[in-house]
Design an enzyme around this catalytic site. Structure first.
Site, short mmCIF file in Angstrom:
data_model
loop_
_atom_site.label_atom_id
_atom_site.label_comp_id
_atom_site.label_asym_id
_atom_site.label_seq_id
_atom_site.Cartn_x
_atom_site.Cartn_y
_atom_site.Cartn_z
CB ILE A 1 -1.01 -0.02 1.17
CG1 ILE A 1 -2.18 0.92 0.88
CG2 ILE A 1 -0.34 0.30 2.50
CD1 ILE A 1 -3.38 0.72 1.78
N GLY B 1 3.56 -3.96 11.21
CA GLY B 1 2.66 -4.21 10.08
C GLY B 1 2.61 -3.04 9.11
CB SER C 1 -9.01 -5.62 12.31
OG SER C 1 -9.24 -4.44 13.05
CB THR C 2 -6.96 -9.31 8.67
OG1 THR C 2 -6.20 -8.58 7.71
CG2 THR C 2 -8.44 -9.04 8.47
CG ASP D 1 0.82 2.19 12.42
OD1 ASP D 1 1.10 3.26 11.84
OD2 ASP D 1 0.39 2.15 13.59
N1 AR6 Z 1 0.72 -3.02 2.35
C1 AR6 Z 1 -0.52 -3.58 2.45
N2 AR6 Z 1 -0.88 -4.40 3.45
C2 AR6 Z 1 0.06 -4.68 4.40
C3 AR6 Z 1 1.36 -4.13 4.38
C4 AR6 Z 1 1.68 -3.26 3.28
N3 AR6 Z 1 2.87 -2.67 3.18
N4 AR6 Z 1 2.02 -4.59 5.46
C5 AR6 Z 1 1.19 -5.43 6.12
N5 AR6 Z 1 0.00 -5.47 5.49
P1 AR6 Z 1 -1.61 -5.08 10.61
P2 AR6 Z 1 -4.01 -4.63 12.27
C6 AR6 Z 1 -1.23 -6.23 5.82
O1 AR6 Z 1 -1.00 -5.97 11.64
O2 AR6 Z 1 -4.32 -6.09 12.32
C7 AR6 Z 1 0.12 -2.17 14.25
O3 AR6 Z 1 1.16 -2.39 15.16
C8 AR6 Z 1 -1.08 -7.44 6.70
O4 AR6 Z 1 -0.69 -8.57 5.93
O5 AR6 Z 1 -0.74 -4.08 9.93
O6 AR6 Z 1 -5.14 -3.69 12.02
C9 AR6 Z 1 -0.69 -0.94 14.58
O7 AR6 Z 1 0.07 0.06 15.20
C10 AR6 Z 1 -2.50 -7.60 7.26
O8 AR6 Z 1 -3.30 -8.37 6.36
O9 AR6 Z 1 -2.87 -4.22 11.23
C11 AR6 Z 1 -1.75 -1.47 15.51
O10 AR6 Z 1 -1.30 -1.49 16.85
C12 AR6 Z 1 -3.04 -6.18 7.26
O11 AR6 Z 1 -2.06 -5.39 6.57
C13 AR6 Z 1 -1.98 -2.88 15.01
O12 AR6 Z 1 -0.79 -3.27 14.35
C14 AR6 Z 1 -3.28 -5.60 8.63
O13 AR6 Z 1 -2.28 -6.03 9.54
C15 AR6 Z 1 -3.11 -2.94 14.02
O14 AR6 Z 1 -3.35 -4.27 13.68
#
Ligand code: AR6
Length: 181
Positions: A16, A37, A122-123, A39
């Site tokens: 993204i 992740g 959230s996944t 973020d």
């Molecule tokens: N581009 C697109 N999707 C991505 C990328 C990327 N570069 N990197 C990871 N994903 P998560 P959450 C996907 O954990 O579950 C953080 O520490 C990943 O494969 O990023 O909402 C925040 O600060 C997954 O499918 O977010 C919060 O504390 C999706 O993004 C917490 O994690 C979401 O995974 C939020 O957790």
């Protein structure tokens, strides 16, 4: 890819942080404190200005969203959406997840944006089962686009990070499209 009114909903496999849409959405936490992740990837790619703006805003309730500039990203804005931590599904998670998507779409329209990219909120760290989350994510966006009158958003992307996640979103979208005829 499906058309809803005069807008498109498009699934892509990718990172993204590389998207050229007007806004990209971050999967943030309610303190807007950064993290791992997506973020972590967005803050690394966008630079410190995003963190400064997040600190000034201070926080965001679960189910809500706030907007900052995009810093060094190709996207002009980052919308920080706070999805729920999954606790088994009976703690209002579905409504909160839907609300995080809706709040992001509303912010984008307030800024008159034409295009937006979502990750799968959230996944990852928050543990939401992907198939349920995909159903909520896609139906929330579709309902929103159907009900908008003269809205600015013409392209809504879901940028899925793994082939497995992409497959789940594609299957769920196909099911929804078939039901809608
Ligand atoms: N581009 C697109 N999707 C991505 C990328 C990327 N570069 N990197 C990871 N994903 P998560 P959450 C996907 O954990 O579950 C953080 O520490 C990943 O494969 O990023 O909402 C925040 O600060 C997954 O499918 O977010 C919060 O504390 C999706 O993004 C917490 O994690 C979401 O995974 C939020 O957790």
């Amino acid at each position: 890819m499906i058309k809803i009114g005069d807008s498109w909903l498009i699934l892509v496999l990718g990172d993204i942080t590389q998207q050229k849409t007007d806004a990209i959405v971050n999967a943030a936490n309610s303190r807007l404190a950064g993290g791992g992740g997506v973020d972590g990837a967005i803050h690394r790619a966008g630079g410190p200005i995003i963190d400064e703006e997040c600190r000034r805003i201070g926080g965001c309730p679960t189910g809500g969203a706030v907007i900052t500039s995009g810093g060094n990203l190709k996207a002009r804005f980052v919308i920080h959406a706070v999805g729920p931590i999954y606790r088994g599904g009976r703690s209002g998670e579905a409504e909160l997840l839907s609300s995080a998507y809706r709040s992001s779409l509303e912010l984008a329209e307030e800024k008159n944006l034409k295009s937006i990219s979502f990750p799968s909120l959230s996944t990852g760290a928050y543990g939401y089962p992907i198939e349920e989350a995909a159903q909520i994510a896609l139906s929330t966006v579709i309902d929103y686009l159907k009900n908008q009158q003269q809205g600015s958003l013409k392209e809504v992307y879901f940028v899925l990070f793994t082939p497995g996640d992409y497959r789940v979103y594609a299957q769920v979208l196909e099911r929804i499209a078939q039901k809608e005829g």
